[in-house]
Design a protein around this motif. Structure first.
Motif: not given
Length: 161
Positions: A49-56, A76-83, A85-86, A98-104
């Motif tokens: 989340d909130n990184t330059a390329v990911c934000t674009k 659906w967007g999926i990254s390791p950050q928590g809900v 942060s999303h 939807p932004l999904l959290a996959d912390p593990g």
């Protein structure tokens, strides 16, 4: 890093916590792959989340949601950050998918995109209404992303088969 599902194979089932911005509310719930059956699904794995390329990338997909919806597809967007942060990310940039959290990174491992150091490789998987993988792109470096137009063209091809 595990192996990525092959084109023409069923993708692995998963359920992840997430949320979607709906007006002023951020609606949190669990998202299960099985619930997307009947529509095409664009799974966009992104490093953070909130990184330059990911934000674009996510902003371009969000602004193109009507195109995806016209093709009977969800994104659906999926990254390791928590809900939490999303939610902050979605609110800051008006992201409407939807932004999904996959912390593990369990789901990232199922799709073969977990990577040491960076956490998750930037990748997009297009899944048809029956849960079969029809197209994918897994970036080696992740400094660029597949455009919404490219994804729409690929989804159009799925629909005509």
């Amino acid at each position: 890093m595990g192996s990525s599902p092959h084109i023409g194979s069923r993708v692995p089932e998963f359920t992840l916590a997430g949320g979607v911005l709906d007006g002023d509310a951020f609606e949190r719930r669990d998202y299960a792959l099985a619930e997307a059956r009947g529509r095409s699904l664009v799974l966009a794995f992104y490093p953070g989340d909130n990184t330059a390329v990911c934000t674009k990338q996510l902003c371009s997909y969000s602004s193109g949601l009507e195109t995806f919806e016209a093709l009977d597809a969800e994104v659906w967007g999926i990254s390791p950050q928590g809900v939490d942060s999303h939610e902050s990310f979605a609110r800051a940039h008006g992201l409407r998918m939807p932004l999904l959290a996959d912390p593990g990174r369990e789901t990232a491992r199922l799709f073969g995109v977990a990577a040491p150091g960076i956490g998750v490789r930037r990748a997009v998987f297009l899944i048809d209404a029956d849960g079969v993988l029809r197209w994918k792109h897994v970036a080696l470096l992740g400094a660029t992303f597949q455009s919404a137009d490219t994804l729409a063209d690929q989804l159009s091809g799925i629909k005509t088969k």
